[in-house]
Design an enzyme around this catalytic site. Structure first.
Site, PDB file in Angstrom:
ATOM      1  N   HIS A 119     -17.979   0.635  29.947  1.00 15.36           N
ATOM      2  CA  HIS A 119     -18.249  -0.183  28.761  1.00 15.36           C
ATOM      3  C   HIS A 119     -19.747  -0.517  28.780  1.00 15.36           C
ATOM      4  CE1 HIS A 119     -18.098  -3.880  26.287  1.00 15.36           C
ATOM      5  NE2 HIS A 119     -16.943  -3.431  25.830  1.00 15.36           N
ATOM      6  N   GLN A 199      -9.708  -4.522  31.709  1.00 11.03           N
ATOM      7  CA  GLN A 199      -8.469  -3.980  31.141  1.00 11.03           C
ATOM      8  C   GLN A 199      -7.325  -4.032  32.149  1.00 11.03           C
ATOM      9  OE1 GLN A 199      -8.019  -3.292  28.057  1.00 11.03           O
ATOM     10  NE2 GLN A 199     -10.117  -3.325  27.344  1.00 11.03           N
ATOM     11  N   LYS A 222      -8.526 -11.198  27.285  1.00 11.56           N
ATOM     12  CA  LYS A 222      -7.681  -9.986  27.292  1.00 11.56           C
ATOM     13  C   LYS A 222      -6.418 -10.237  28.112  1.00 11.56           C
ATOM     14  CE  LYS A 222     -11.718  -6.972  27.106  1.00 11.56           C
ATOM     15  NZ  LYS A 222     -11.864  -6.460  25.750  1.00 11.56           N
ATOM     16  N   CYS A 360     -17.743   0.451  22.324  1.00  6.42           N
ATOM     17  CA  CYS A 360     -18.789   0.114  23.318  1.00  6.42           C
ATOM     18  C   CYS A 360     -18.796   1.127  24.460  1.00  6.42           C
ATOM     19  CB  CYS A 360     -18.622  -1.297  23.869  1.00  6.42           C
ATOM     20  SG  CYS A 360     -18.687  -2.555  22.619  1.00  6.42           S
TER      21      CYS A 360
HETATM   22  N1  PLP Z   1     -15.357  -3.921  30.293  1.00  7.41           N
HETATM   23  C1  PLP Z   1     -14.293  -3.358  29.710  1.00  7.41           C
HETATM   24  C2  PLP Z   1     -13.584  -2.213  30.394  1.00  7.41           C
HETATM   25  C3  PLP Z   1     -13.868  -3.814  28.462  1.00  7.41           C
HETATM   26  O1  PLP Z   1     -12.815  -3.252  27.865  1.00  7.41           O
HETATM   27  C4  PLP Z   1     -14.570  -4.889  27.857  1.00  7.41           C
HETATM   28  C5  PLP Z   1     -14.195  -5.370  26.520  1.00  7.41           C
HETATM   29  O2  PLP Z   1     -13.655  -4.660  25.709  1.00  7.41           O
HETATM   30  C6  PLP Z   1     -15.644  -5.458  28.538  1.00  7.41           C
HETATM   31  C7  PLP Z   1     -16.010  -4.937  29.752  1.00  7.41           C
HETATM   32  C8  PLP Z   1     -16.405  -6.613  27.960  1.00  7.41           C
HETATM   33  O3  PLP Z   1     -15.574  -7.736  27.921  1.00  7.41           O
HETATM   34  P1  PLP Z   1     -16.038  -9.076  27.191  1.00  7.41           P
HETATM   35  O4  PLP Z   1     -16.474  -8.679  25.814  1.00  7.41           O
HETATM   36  O5  PLP Z   1     -14.798  -9.924  27.201  1.00  7.41           O
HETATM   37  O6  PLP Z   1     -17.136  -9.663  27.991  1.00  7.41           O
END
Ligand code: PLP
Length: 402
Positions: A119, A199, A222, A360
């Site tokens: 991400h 996740q 999540k 992302c």
């Molecule tokens: N890492 C992973 C694998 C994600 O799916 C996400 C969000 O979709 C994030 C990091 C970032 O999470 P957050 O936006 O809650 O900080």
């Protein structure tokens, strides 16, 4: 699973005239009534600041706040509550690591390893650091089936590598990585390890002592919990060697005109009034998660994934992106000649909520030669009927778009 679904008020609503079919849990989960009740109770009767008040409400808020830390410590099997730092979420946890660990321990010429399926929150903070300190970032390749290429990872390792930071589960492909294998290999070269569990934490028992990682991050929202709160786990001795990156109240041992000394972790990383309701709500979400039979959750979400995969394959021109057997609850696909955004819009008109775009994961999109996907993802509240409604809605989308 029916009893579980009943605990989520948001699933019982209509969207655009149709019953909601929520297939976007990888972006954020819906919230169970228990978590909502804890937040309502806190704002209705319990509001007070923590760690400083000399009154009943403040004491109670502090106890609940610290109890949540202990629940989370047990939830991920950390050795001590001092290893649980509250953040805004996964993104802040990774930024904190880049700024506090990276600046303290990395030097020009050092290397770090990420992967093509990260991400952006596990890429950009390290690139920002690399602009300041001339470190090199290497990316583990992703195979055609959507898995991390372990053999390629091994070619990247050397004594120059100081950190390996990878995701446990890909938010686009759904691949659940065997991170323990990567951690073990990284340790042979003395590299520290970071696991992004944003996740995986929803369906997989996380045990940081078993994984033997140095750091692990996840978000509350999540995991059936509130927004604006998350966790950075770090080994206590490393956290205490890292300087804080935000100064203010609640993180100092002593302040004089000449300078400041800091408290140990976790307080040194929690400057200012924290997200008290969020932390207490996250404690409730962790309790909810503890009440689930994760083996059943895994089997249920896999069943939905398999049903969706099978039915999607009957569509002409569908390409599923990533087909690792380890997938649990996330599925991405593209349909030749149809833009994911158009598909998403027609599904939405029928009450079906999915995510479209690059999620992302731009380097991953580039790897697969696509601009974006339609992504469906499941939570404990989803049913077999949800999958069937999705497929019918998708057929309608195909008719309209062809
Ligand atoms: N890492 C992973 C694998 C994600 O799916 C996400 C969000 O979709 C994030 C990091 C970032 O999470 P957050 O936006 O809650 O900080």
């Amino acid at each position: 699973m029916k009893d579980l679904r009943a605990q989520f008020p948001a699933v019982h609503q209509k969207v655009n005239g149709s019953p909601l079919v929520y297939l976007d849990s990888a972006a954020t989960s819906l919230k169970p009534q228990k978590v909502i009740d804890v937040l309502t109770e806190f704002y209705s009767r319990e509001t007070a600041n923590v760690h400083r008040g000399a009154h009943f409400l403040s004491d109670r808020a502090t106890q609940k706040f610290e109890k949540a830390r202990e629940s989370i410590q047990k939830f991920i099997n950390a050795e001590s509550p001092n290893e649980i730092v509250f953040t805004k979420g996964t993104t802040e946890g990774l930024n904190l690591l880049a700024q506090c660990w990276g600046r303290r321990f990395l030097r020009a010429g050092d290397e770090i390893i990420l992967s093509e399926m990260e991400h952006h929150s596990n890429i950009v903070p390290w690139q920002m650091l690399a602009e300041e300190i001339k470190i090199k970032i290497n990316f583990i390749k992703v195979t055609d089936s959507g898995e991390l290429d372990f053999a390629h990872f091994q070619t990247l390792l050397s004594e120059r590598v100081k950190l390996v930071s990878i995701t446990h589960c890909s938010n686009t492909l759904g691949t659940l990585n065997d991170v323990k294998k990567f951690i073990f290999e990284a340790q042979r070269f003395g590299a520290k390890t970071v696991i992004d569990a944003a996740q995986s934490v929803t369906f997989q028992k996380i045990d940081v002592q078993y994984l033997d990682c140095d750091f692990l991050v996840f978000s509350g929202h999540k995991l059936y919990g509130p927004y604006g709160v998350g966790v950075l786990y770090g080994r206590e001795e490393i956290l205490n060697q890292m300087p804080p990156y935000q100064g203010g109240g609640a993180m100092i041992a002593q302040v004089t005109k000449d300078g400041t000394t800091y408290l140990n972790a976790p307080q040194r990383f929690e400057a200012g009034t924290p997200n008290i309701s969020g932390v207490i709500g996250l404690g409730a979400a962790v309790e909810f998660s503890n009440s689930l039979n994760l083996t059943k959750v895994l089997a249920h979400e896999r069943e939905l994934l398999e049903r969706a995969t099978e039915q999607l394959k009957s569509f002409s021109d569908v390409r599923i992106i990533g087909e690792s057997p380890s997938r649990v609850n996330i599925l991405s696909f593209v349909i030749a000649g149809q833009h994911p955004a158009d598909i998403g819009q027609i599904l939405d008109q029928q009450g079906v909520a999915v995510r479209v775009g690059h999620h992302c994961n731009q380097p991953l999109m580039k790897r697969f030669g696509i601009a974006g996907t339609v992504r469906i993802s499941f939570g404990v509240y989803n049913t077999v009927e949800d999958v069937d409604i999705l497929i019918r809605a998708l057929k309608k989308a195909q008719e309209l778009l062809s």
